[in-house]
Design an enzyme around this catalytic site. Structure first.
Site: not given
Ligand code: XMP
Length: 510
Positions: A80, A168, A170, A225
């Site tokens: 982009c 994009h 992703e 965690v």
């Protein structure tokens, strides 16, 4: 993490930058995000660079202008803004697009002989989000794909391993986006895809052994965690030289202290449990303001932790459960800085202790921490638990905190959480808990009129806690939980269910 093949993601401020990093990691390639104006020192481990998107137009005088000295020397993928910048900085033209391209677009042509697009199909959906578009390309730039509305959707530079796309890859909605990223990583950069949890554990344990040697390390466990996985990793590296401290602040869930402490011991951790309940209740006495509660709890925690840590002979290191999102948050594009956020529960140790900091998880995203925990044998009861705020039940009691109010809330919370587990709903919601409201209401029990507390139940669905929607739990389940609470918890005669989303509400009530 020496000799680790690394992809550098130069961040120009895009909302998707972290997503790029997560996708690259999911493809088992290690990557790091750096602000475009603070790139790292390059070395032979750097296999390629990804230039992120940006909220800016390249034509804006304020827009990010990275120094692309490495272009042509190592593989580059512009996404982009990254694609548009490599055009405008080298003699091409980028302009406000007549038809802005936001959302769905369809690939209408793709050069499959080009490594980046190998196996990418015509008709495949991609996701775009740009107001500008490339109008003309510099010499030596060759178009490799187009979409229904954008001619120069992707290009390659002749004689270089430089590629760029205006959409994009992703985001989830770019159907073959992950394939495209994998092509870049494997076919263009030659990455070996060996960044796995098993490998991470082997390398991290080896590195920690070298770094810490026979020194002693202290670590504050929270039951969450991150601190649990950090402890297990250190335990694998240095065994009983790791001294863990688990503080009962009196604000934990019912049975939490005993059960978590025994889980930790079962895992072979050298852990000391400290019952500091009364210190916390005293510090919280009469405080109603949420931020003042947090401060009082933070200060008391440090006092308790300091006093315990200083009893350990020759301790040289303080371990923290910092994870990668904390690291990148503290070096953003807008205000690069080297300061790393300290763990919210531990910090501000007195200078005389002069502890060095070790953060074994600082390279990992949350889901990677969970996977590493699984490799290390962390039990599901710790691995899959809901997030729980550091200040605990204190910020779920919407008035001053007393031992009695904590007791009431623990009972209510326990009925709700156990019910979720019993009905198989616990792992379907992201976080759940109960709030004790500063409200009494009238009720009737048997023949008697009551005037007792109101509690609110909250369960949300979320990905990262930044936004959340209320969980649509079955009415029958809510009815049963409500009955159980009112029949079993003395002091409560009314139960409400919170149906607000975040934003505009938040997950916690304080
Ligand atoms: P909010 O209420 O901001 O919560 O929507 C988002 C997430 O953050 C947790 N939270 C905290 N965690 N200390 C913590 O360690 C805090 O003071 C704190 N306040 C909120 C909250 O439980 C949720 O997961």
């Amino acid at each position: 993490m020496n000799n680790l093949q690394t992809i550098i993601i130069l961040d120009h401020g895009s909302q998707y930058t972290q997503l790029i990093a997560r996708k690259v990691r999911e493809l088992n390639v290690y990557c790091e995000i750096h602000p475009y104006n603070h790139p790292p020192q390059f070395n032979d481990n750097i296999a390629g660079v990804i230039l992120s998107g940006s909220p800016f137009s390249v034509n804006d005088p304020e827009s990010p202008k990275p120094d692309l000295w490495f272009k042509g020397k190592i593989p580059v993928l512009g996404i982009c803004y990254g694609a548009q910048y490599m055009v405008s900085a080298f003699g091409g033209k980028v302009q406000r697009s007549v038809t802005r391209e936001y959302g769905r677009a369809i690939i209408t042509s793709a050069d499959n002989t080009c490594k980046l697009l190998r196996g990418i199909t015509i008709g495949s959906q991609v996701w775009a989000s740009h107001g500008d578009t490339i109008e003309s390309m510099p010499e030596g730039y060759k178009v490799i794909c187009s979409t229904s509305s954008v001619r120069y959707a992707g290009y390659k530079i002749d004689g270089e391993d430089t590629y760029a796309i205006q959409f994009h890859p992703e985001v989830h909605h770019s159907v073959e986006g992950k394939k495209l990223l994998e092509n870049f990583l494997v076919l263009v950069c030659g990455c070996r895809q060996n960044w796995t949890s098993d490998n991470f554990v082997t390398t991290a344990v080896r590195d920690l052994k070298v770094k810490i040697g026979t020194d002693r390390v202290v670590l504050g466990l929270s039951g969450g965690v991150d601190s649990s996985v950090a402890a297990m990793l250190l335990n694998s590296a240095i065994g009983s030289n790791l001294h863990c401290i688990f503080v009962d602040n009196g604000l934990l869930r019912k049975y939490e202290y005993e059960s978590v402490l025994s889980s930790y011991r079962g895992m072979g951790l050298n852990v000391k449990g400290v019952d500091a309940k009364q210190m916390f209740y005293t510090a919280l006495q009469g405080i109603t303001d949420p931020e003042s509660k947090r401060k009082a709890i933070g200060k008391t925690f440090i006092d308790v932790f300091d006093s315990e840590a200083s009893q350990i002979q020759d301790v040289k290191w303080l371990a923290q459960g910092t994870i990668y999102p904390d690291v990148i948050e503290s070096c953003s594009v807008k205000g690069p800085s080297a300061t790393i956020k300290s763990h919210h529960n531990v910090g501000g140790l007195p200078d005389y202790m002069k502890l060095q900091i070790v953060e074994p998880l600082r390279l990992l995203f949350k889901d990677e921490v969970r996977r590493v925990g699984k490799v290390l044998g962390l039990k599901d009861e710790l691995l899959l638990r809901h997030p729980f705020p550091g200040p605990g039940l204190a910020i779920r009691i919407l008035s001053d905190v007393t031992e009695e109010k904590v007791r009431i809330l623990q009972e209510v919370d326990n009925i709700f959480i156990e019910g979720l587990k019993r009905e198989g709903l616990y792992n379907k919601v992201w976080q759940a808990g109960a709030m004790l409201l500063p409200v009494q209401s009238v009720g009737v029990m048997g023949d008697e009129r009551t005037y007792e507390n109101v509690v609110a139940l909250r369960a949300v669905e979320s990905v990262d806690g930044m936004t959340a929607d209320w969980s649509h739990l079955p009415y029958e389940f809510l009815a049963e939980v409500s009955n159980n609470i009112i029949n079993n918890v003395r002091g409560v005669n009314r139960v409400c269910y919170d149906i607000s989303s975040k934003p505009p509400a938040t997950i916690e009530w304080e």
